[in-house]
Design a protein around this motif. Structure first.
Motif, short mmCIF file in Angstrom:
data_model
loop_
_atom_site.label_atom_id
_atom_site.label_comp_id
_atom_site.label_asym_id
_atom_site.label_seq_id
_atom_site.Cartn_x
_atom_site.Cartn_y
_atom_site.Cartn_z
N HIS A 1 0.83 -1.20 0.05
CA HIS A 1 0.03 0.02 0.11
C HIS A 1 0.96 1.03 -0.01
N GLU A 2 1.93 1.06 0.78
CA GLU A 2 2.94 2.43 0.80
C GLU A 2 3.58 2.72 -0.54
N LEU A 3 3.77 1.62 -1.13
CA LEU A 3 4.43 1.72 -2.63
C LEU A 3 3.54 2.41 -3.40
N GLN A 4 2.29 1.87 -3.43
CA GLN A 4 1.20 2.49 -4.18
C GLN A 4 1.19 3.99 -4.13
N ASP A 5 1.29 4.43 -2.87
CA ASP A 5 1.35 5.80 -2.66
C ASP A 5 2.53 6.45 -3.14
N VAL A 6 3.55 5.85 -2.93
CA VAL A 6 4.79 6.46 -3.26
C VAL A 6 4.84 6.44 -4.96
N LEU A 7 4.49 5.35 -5.89
CA LEU A 7 4.57 5.48 -6.90
C LEU A 7 3.51 6.64 -7.57
N GLN A 8 2.42 6.94 -6.94
CA GLN A 8 1.58 8.06 -7.41
C GLN A 8 2.09 9.35 -7.10
N GLU A 9 3.00 9.44 -6.05
CA GLU A 9 3.46 10.61 -5.69
C GLU A 9 4.47 10.98 -6.61
N ASP A 10 5.46 9.98 -6.96
CA ASP A 10 6.50 10.21 -7.96
C ASP A 10 5.88 10.54 -9.21
N LEU A 11 4.84 9.89 -9.56
CA LEU A 11 4.27 10.20 -10.81
C LEU A 11 3.58 11.75 -11.11
N GLU A 12 3.34 12.11 -10.07
CA GLU A 12 2.46 13.36 -9.86
C GLU A 12 3.51 14.85 -9.50
N SER A 13 4.92 14.33 -9.21
CA SER A 13 5.93 15.26 -8.68
C SER A 13 6.16 16.33 -9.75
N ASP A 14 6.63 17.29 -9.18
CA ASP A 14 6.91 18.56 -10.13
C ASP A 14 8.36 18.37 -10.48
N ASP A 15 9.06 17.44 -9.84
CA ASP A 15 10.58 17.00 -10.47
C ASP A 15 10.72 16.09 -11.59
N PRO A 16 10.98 16.39 -12.66
CA PRO A 16 10.87 15.64 -13.72
C PRO A 16 11.75 14.38 -13.69
N ILE A 17 12.76 14.50 -12.69
CA ILE A 17 13.56 13.18 -12.52
C ILE A 17 12.86 12.02 -11.69
#
Length: 291
Positions: free
Chosen positions: A57-73
């Motif tokens: 569950h935590e990984l799913q949240d992190v995946l979503q956060e990374d996908l929507e991040s302002d950081d292109p990297i």
């Protein structure tokens, strides 16, 4: 001056306690009896499973956060593992660190399951067994809904294709047994079984699978005795050779299908048994045919 007298009356260490017991077990291997600690194995597997559910569950949240991040990297992390590794030392790769934690936990979990499998064999659970567990977990006087948060989703239908169960070594799970334990048992319960002796309905009733297995073995034994004799009887009354050959085709096909559905025979075993059955039919026709 302290006494150096041996409190065991001069006996050697090998003649006392566990050492003596170990020597006895070596002499008589059949007395080497040990506990399996099945409950502890199961509890350990449940603990690791709960931790993995939380990490998933935590990984799913992190995946979503990374996908929507302002950081292109960070947005590249979901498509490039090497990019994640580049930034792990900077503390800016939570996803990579989480995947590492999951890797370690999966190793522990798989080891726990392997230990459980020494007590039986792993197989996909029957639908009615999963349904029973789900109802048990929700029923107030049983599981009482003790699972909270993300762990409450562990045995939900969304994961139905991701389960396994550990069956006793003597358990035989084949297509016919699944039918008996599943569709037939569910139909029986819906019509008759849910009405208890006291007249009350019990939609959560669990049937003893060993009894169902005995019924299944009895049916298979009866079929194995009836089918060959019925074939011989039918061929005895049919005198026309063309009709006999047609019956051989029908009965041989029926025999092969019965093997596939009612037993756990492998493909090569089905071919071998069917060939032997057909050979017996041909020999009988040859020995009873008239010029």
């Amino acid at each position: 001056m302290e006494s150096t007298e041996n409190p065991n009356g001069g006996c050697s260490a090998e003649d006392v306690g566990y050492a003596k017991l170990a020597h006895q077990m070596v002499k008589t291997p059949e007395a080497g009896i040990f506990r399996k600690f099945k409950l502890l194995h199961v509890l350990n597997a449940l603990r690791l499973q709960a931790e993995l559910v939380s990490l998933e569950h935590e990984l799913q949240d992190v995946l979503q956060e990374d996908l929507e991040s302002d950081d292109p990297i960070r947005r590249e992390y979901g498509t490039c593992f090497s990019r994640m590794r580049e930034y792990v030392d900077d503390g800016d790769s939570t996803q990579y660190e989480l995947l590492e934690d999951i890797r370690v936990k999966l190793v522990q979990y798989n080891e726990a399951l392997s230990q459980l499998m020494t007590l039986g064999k792993a197989t996909a659970p029957l639908d009615h067994d999963l349904d029973f567990l789900q109802k048990w977990l929700d029923r107030p006087e049983m599981g009482a809904g003790f699972l909270k948060g993300i762990e409450s989703k562990t045995w939900k239908d969304a994961n139905r294709g991701d389960f396994l169960t550990i069956q006793p070594p003597s358990a035989e799970i084949d297509g016919f047994q699944r039918f008996l334990n599943g569709t037939l048992t569910a139909t029986y319960h819906a019509i008759i079984g849910r009405h208890g002796k006291d007249g009350k309905r019990d939609k959560y009733r669990k049937y003893q699978e060993e009894k169902i297995a005995r019924i299944g073995r009895g049916i298979v034994a009866a079929l194995s005795a009836i089918l060959p004799t019925v074939v011989i009887l039918a061929l005895y009354f049919v005198k026309d050779m063309i009709h006999r050959i047609g019956l051989v085709i029908v009965f041989t096909t029926l025999f092969a299908v019965t093997l596939a559905l009612f037993t756990g025979a492998k493909k090569v075993e089905i071919f071998s048994a069917t060939a032997a059955f057909a050979a017996v039919e041909v020999v009988y026709i040859g020995s009873t045919s008239t010029a």
